[in-house]
Design a protein around this motif. Sequence first.
Motif, mmCIF file in Angstrom:
data_model
loop_
_atom_site.group_PDB
_atom_site.id
_atom_site.type_symbol
_atom_site.label_atom_id
_atom_site.label_comp_id
_atom_site.label_asym_id
_atom_site.label_seq_id
_atom_site.Cartn_x
_atom_site.Cartn_y
_atom_site.Cartn_z
ATOM 1 N N THR A 1 47.106 87.400 61.910
ATOM 2 C CA THR A 1 48.425 86.750 61.858
ATOM 3 C C THR A 1 49.389 87.670 62.578
ATOM 4 O OG1 THR A 1 48.683 87.713 59.666
ATOM 5 C CG2 THR A 1 48.269 85.362 59.740
ATOM 6 N N THR A 2 49.611 87.383 63.848
ATOM 7 C CA THR A 2 50.530 88.197 64.644
ATOM 8 C C THR A 2 51.762 87.352 64.936
ATOM 9 O OG1 THR A 2 48.612 89.249 65.658
ATOM 10 C CG2 THR A 2 50.740 89.579 66.758
ATOM 11 N N LEU B 1 42.120 86.895 70.906
ATOM 12 C CA LEU B 1 41.020 87.808 71.288
ATOM 13 C C LEU B 1 39.681 87.060 71.401
ATOM 14 C CD1 LEU B 1 40.012 90.860 71.609
ATOM 15 C CD2 LEU B 1 39.556 90.774 69.157
ATOM 16 N N ILE C 1 34.920 91.239 62.505
ATOM 17 C CA ILE C 1 35.603 92.044 63.520
ATOM 18 C C ILE C 1 36.846 92.662 62.880
ATOM 19 C CG2 ILE C 1 36.448 92.090 65.899
ATOM 20 C CD1 ILE C 1 35.198 89.141 66.005
ATOM 21 N N VAL D 1 40.703 94.331 54.668
ATOM 22 C CA VAL D 1 40.031 93.083 55.076
ATOM 23 C C VAL D 1 38.608 93.325 55.607
ATOM 24 C CG1 VAL D 1 40.218 90.875 56.276
ATOM 25 C CG2 VAL D 1 42.301 92.166 55.826
ATOM 26 N N THR E 1 42.472 89.266 50.225
ATOM 27 C CA THR E 1 42.137 88.498 51.434
ATOM 28 C C THR E 1 40.628 88.225 51.537
ATOM 29 O OG1 THR E 1 44.138 89.309 52.480
ATOM 30 C CG2 THR E 1 42.479 88.364 53.933
ATOM 31 N N HIS F 1 34.435 96.668 65.744
ATOM 32 C CA HIS F 1 35.755 97.295 65.647
ATOM 33 C C HIS F 1 36.187 97.756 67.027
ATOM 34 C CE1 HIS F 1 33.162 100.737 65.744
ATOM 35 N NE2 HIS F 1 32.527 100.243 64.688
ATOM 36 N N VAL G 1 43.496 81.288 56.155
ATOM 37 C CA VAL G 1 43.250 82.370 55.199
ATOM 38 C C VAL G 1 44.539 82.782 54.469
ATOM 39 C CG1 VAL G 1 42.530 84.791 55.017
ATOM 40 C CG2 VAL G 1 41.293 83.222 56.536
ATOM 41 N N GLY G 2 45.655 82.772 55.188
ATOM 42 C CA GLY G 2 46.918 83.290 54.642
ATOM 43 C C GLY G 2 47.265 82.805 53.241
HETATM 44 P P1 NAD Z 1 44.283 96.816 60.937
HETATM 45 O O1 NAD Z 1 45.320 96.938 61.998
HETATM 46 O O2 NAD Z 1 44.277 97.760 59.801
HETATM 47 O O3 NAD Z 1 42.856 96.840 61.598
HETATM 48 C C1 NAD Z 1 42.569 96.166 62.783
HETATM 49 C C2 NAD Z 1 41.111 96.368 63.078
HETATM 50 O O4 NAD Z 1 40.820 95.745 64.315
HETATM 51 C C3 NAD Z 1 40.694 97.826 63.206
HETATM 52 O O5 NAD Z 1 39.633 98.078 62.309
HETATM 53 C C4 NAD Z 1 40.249 97.992 64.665
HETATM 54 O O6 NAD Z 1 39.118 98.823 64.793
HETATM 55 C C5 NAD Z 1 39.933 96.570 65.059
HETATM 56 N N1 NAD Z 1 40.184 96.337 66.487
HETATM 57 C C6 NAD Z 1 41.287 96.642 67.212
HETATM 58 N N2 NAD Z 1 41.148 96.262 68.489
HETATM 59 C C7 NAD Z 1 39.942 95.702 68.587
HETATM 60 C C8 NAD Z 1 39.211 95.113 69.646
HETATM 61 N N3 NAD Z 1 39.718 95.031 70.879
HETATM 62 N N4 NAD Z 1 37.980 94.626 69.389
HETATM 63 C C9 NAD Z 1 37.441 94.684 68.152
HETATM 64 N N5 NAD Z 1 38.101 95.221 67.102
HETATM 65 C C10 NAD Z 1 39.319 95.727 67.315
HETATM 66 O O7 NAD Z 1 44.333 95.311 60.474
HETATM 67 P P2 NAD Z 1 44.257 94.521 59.094
HETATM 68 O O8 NAD Z 1 45.248 95.065 58.147
HETATM 69 O O9 NAD Z 1 42.846 94.364 58.663
HETATM 70 O O10 NAD Z 1 44.773 93.115 59.644
HETATM 71 C C11 NAD Z 1 44.141 92.436 60.698
HETATM 72 C C12 NAD Z 1 44.876 91.158 60.996
HETATM 73 O O11 NAD Z 1 44.826 90.323 59.855
HETATM 74 C C13 NAD Z 1 46.365 91.337 61.285
HETATM 75 O O12 NAD Z 1 46.775 90.355 62.205
HETATM 76 C C14 NAD Z 1 47.024 91.078 59.948
HETATM 77 O O13 NAD Z 1 48.355 90.609 60.078
HETATM 78 C C15 NAD Z 1 46.131 90.010 59.404
HETATM 79 N N6 NAD Z 1 46.096 89.922 57.929
HETATM 80 C C16 NAD Z 1 46.305 88.702 57.377
HETATM 81 C C17 NAD Z 1 46.253 88.561 56.007
HETATM 82 C C18 NAD Z 1 46.463 87.209 55.434
HETATM 83 O O14 NAD Z 1 46.442 86.234 56.123
HETATM 84 N N7 NAD Z 1 46.678 87.072 54.184
HETATM 85 C C19 NAD Z 1 45.993 89.651 55.189
HETATM 86 C C20 NAD Z 1 45.754 90.880 55.790
HETATM 87 C C21 NAD Z 1 45.792 91.010 57.168
#
Ligand code: NAD
Length: 293
Positions: free
Chosen positions: A234-235, A217, A163, A169, A140, A192, A271-272
């Motif tokens: 991606t939620t 957000l 963020i 990521v 990613t 974070h 990005v996906g």
């Molecule tokens: P994760 O759940 O492991 O981490 C989320 C991060 O967000 C944490 O580090 C946390 O500290 C931070 N966070 C939470 N609440 C917050 C707030 N209010 N303010 C600031 N920071 C905050 O997530 P991940 O695995 O890195 O994935 C993040 C997002 O990206 C998800 O929606 C996931 O589905 C998406 N994702 C997409 C792809 C892609 O498009 N290919 C790949 C990976 C992840």
Amino acid sequence: MILLDGKKTSEAIQQEIADEVAEIKANGGKVPHLAAILVGNDGGSVTYVTNKVLACERVGFGSSLIRYEDDVTEEELLAKIKELNESEVVDGFIVQLPLPKHINTQKVLEAVDPKKDVDGFHPANVGRMVAGLTSFLPATPYGILQLIERYGIETNGKHCVVIGRSNIVGSPMSILMAKAAYPGNATVTLCHRNTVDLAYHTRQADIIIAAVGIPGLITADMVKEGAVVIDVGTTRVPDATRKSGYRLRGDVDFDNVAPKCSYITPVPGGVGPLTIAMLLKNTLRAARKEVYA
Ligand code: NAD
């Protein structure tokens, strides 16, 4: 405002990979081969892995999908990993996450030979990335770098606010954007869940990279005029009008943020799509022994 088209960029990268595979074949070389281990029947994971295998076929790679039920033992998985590490056929492989709770994920990831770790999750690859050595970059962040590079976005001296600090990521992204390279050479702030006043930071950003997983957000008042906004989030949110019953939403309130941006990624289609392309790229690099020469 320019839309960063991840789908088009991903297709271009996959075409380049397919051209290279055709050349390898024409020269009688070994076709790159990606293997994927999938445990259980989680809908998301099955879709991701199926798409990865289909993408291999499209570019001309060999691929194998190794499936286990949820009750697979750690020993069985580790034995399979050992076999893949030693395989002459398999150039790179991935273990689709998450794994069931009774399996020690870190132990599994560390069992993968770093030379075949095309997800870039092994600590050896993470360490090499941090040290500025050749490594397999996680797909990613690697895809985001490609998007920035292929659209010629200036990063030198810019303030980049990342963020999210996940290992896959946010954390690697923050490290890569600060590297003495292009894309990079940015001043990086990593926010974070413990960050106080997120908006204070994002308002100063020339480049925002949001990887959180909280739909909407990032609102318009948090973004500076002319900023570059990259939305990794991606939620799945319920949507009765869709056949699937859901739609994907990013971390950014796209409709209100986009008019302020110089560049922005849509969700989906940003990005996906790049993630799969970069996994293929890593597999090609593994087959070419480019990382661990
Ligand atoms: P994760 O759940 O492991 O981490 C989320 C991060 O967000 C944490 O580090 C946390 O500290 C931070 N966070 C939470 N609440 C917050 C707030 N209010 N303010 C600031 N920071 C905050 O997530 P991940 O695995 O890195 O994935 C993040 C997002 O990206 C998800 O929606 C996931 O589905 C998406 N994702 C997409 C792809 C892609 O498009 N290919 C790949 C990976 C992840």
